[in-house]
Design a protein around this motif. Structure first.
Motif, PDB file in Angstrom:
ATOM      1  N   THR A 278       0.616  -1.255  -0.050  1.00 47.88           N
ATOM      2  CA  THR A 278      -0.145   0.142   0.042  1.00 47.88           C
ATOM      3  C   THR A 278       0.965   1.112   0.173  1.00 47.88           C
ATOM      4  O   THR A 278       2.158   1.275   0.361  1.00 47.88           O
ATOM      5  CB  THR A 278      -0.884  -0.115   1.125  1.00 47.88           C
ATOM      6  N   ASP A 279       0.283   2.268  -0.461  1.00 50.44           N
ATOM      7  CA  ASP A 279       1.142   3.440  -0.404  1.00 50.44           C
ATOM      8  C   ASP A 279       1.058   4.227   1.039  1.00 50.44           C
ATOM      9  O   ASP A 279       0.297   3.720   1.864  1.00 50.44           O
ATOM     10  CB  ASP A 279       0.542   4.573  -1.433  1.00 50.44           C
ATOM     11  N   ALA A 280       1.470   5.432   1.272  1.00 49.53           N
ATOM     12  CA  ALA A 280       1.340   6.105   2.501  1.00 49.53           C
ATOM     13  C   ALA A 280       0.115   6.435   2.881  1.00 49.53           C
ATOM     14  O   ALA A 280      -0.206   6.265   4.237  1.00 49.53           O
ATOM     15  CB  ALA A 280       2.170   7.373   2.407  1.00 49.53           C
ATOM     16  N   GLN A 281      -1.110   6.468   2.118  1.00 53.39           N
ATOM     17  CA  GLN A 281      -2.376   6.699   2.495  1.00 53.39           C
ATOM     18  C   GLN A 281      -3.096   5.416   2.738  1.00 53.39           C
ATOM     19  O   GLN A 281      -4.261   5.404   3.049  1.00 53.39           O
ATOM     20  CB  GLN A 281      -3.220   7.619   1.542  1.00 53.39           C
ATOM     21  N   GLY A 282      -2.396   4.228   2.569  1.00 58.09           N
ATOM     22  CA  GLY A 282      -3.018   2.931   2.651  1.00 58.09           C
ATOM     23  C   GLY A 282      -3.801   2.293   1.510  1.00 58.09           C
ATOM     24  O   GLY A 282      -4.555   1.201   1.380  1.00 58.09           O
ATOM     25  N   TYR A 283      -3.564   3.024   0.351  1.00 55.63           N
ATOM     26  CA  TYR A 283      -4.400   2.607  -0.951  1.00 55.63           C
ATOM     27  C   TYR A 283      -3.490   1.592  -1.610  1.00 55.63           C
ATOM     28  O   TYR A 283      -2.270   1.659  -1.458  1.00 55.63           O
ATOM     29  CB  TYR A 283      -4.504   3.586  -1.710  1.00 55.63           C
ATOM     30  N   PRO A 284      -3.987   0.421  -2.074  1.00 57.28           N
ATOM     31  CA  PRO A 284      -3.183  -0.679  -2.671  1.00 57.28           C
ATOM     32  C   PRO A 284      -2.452  -0.204  -3.882  1.00 57.28           C
ATOM     33  O   PRO A 284      -2.877   0.886  -4.649  1.00 57.28           O
ATOM     34  CB  PRO A 284      -4.171  -1.672  -3.220  1.00 57.28           C
ATOM     35  N   VAL A 285      -1.122  -0.535  -4.018  1.00 61.06           N
ATOM     36  CA  VAL A 285      -0.190  -0.353  -5.003  1.00 61.06           C
ATOM     37  C   VAL A 285      -0.400  -1.297  -6.058  1.00 61.06           C
ATOM     38  O   VAL A 285      -0.042  -2.459  -5.703  1.00 61.06           O
ATOM     39  CB  VAL A 285       1.336  -0.118  -4.674  1.00 61.06           C
TER      40      VAL A 285
END
Length: 175
Positions: free
Chosen positions: A107-114
């Motif tokens: 996940t990225d810094a905001q918690g969204y899947p990469v």
């Protein structure tokens, strides 16, 4: 009659072997790193550091425009990986796997899947084609979801003795 069947089978076998031998092959290569990590008080960089990020292996899948497929798994160790495939235009996807062989979704810094990295490549005969000429930079898993004792206190994320820093994250209210 028996002799004719034997000869026809031999000719079919020889034709099949000849057809397989006519396929031209090239290869692709993959090298990887993780972004630099700066633990408190050191200048250590996690160049490959797969184990430091809870990554055991990498799975490479691919499909050519000619219909050939590729599905290979390699240990996530220092260095690079190369594999041969039939020549043609290919699209490859690289996926991180944990020690149990399960896919990891960073996940990225905001918690969204990469999304898993994808590369297109043209594989030529008897040549190595790097999928990422400058090396693939893998997205590390969050510290409280990587299955590693990041702070050296003897406690691992989601272990029987949950790491106190991760317990706060695990019990945080959903927004």
């Amino acid at each position: 009659m028996w002799m004719w069947r034997s000869w026809s089978r031999m000719l079919c076998l020889a034709g099949g072997l000849w057809a397989v031998g006519c396929t031209d092959y090239g290869s692709y290569s993959l090298s990887w790193t993780f972004p630099p990590v700066e633990p408190a008080g050191t200048d250590e960089l996690a160049a490959t550091g797969c184990g430091k990020h809870g990554v055991d292996s990498l799975r490479v899948t691919g499909m050519s425009t000619e219909g050939d497929g590729e599905d290979v798994t390699t240990l996530c160790a220092a260095g690079s990986f190369a594999h041969s495939v039939p020549v043609g235009s290919w699209t490859f996807t690289v996926q991180q796997l944990d020690v149990r062989g399960r896919p990891i979704t960073p996940t990225d810094a905001q918690g969204y899947p990469v999304p898993d990295p994808t590369a297109a490549a043209t594989i030529a005969t008897d040549r190595d084609t790097p999928l990422y000429p400058d090396g693939l930079v893998l997205t590390p898993r969050p510290a409280c979801d990587d299955g590693v004792d990041n702070d050296g206190d003897g406690r691992v994320d989601h272990d029987d003795l949950v790491d106190p820093e991760c317990a706060v994250v695990a019990n945080a209210p959903a927004e």
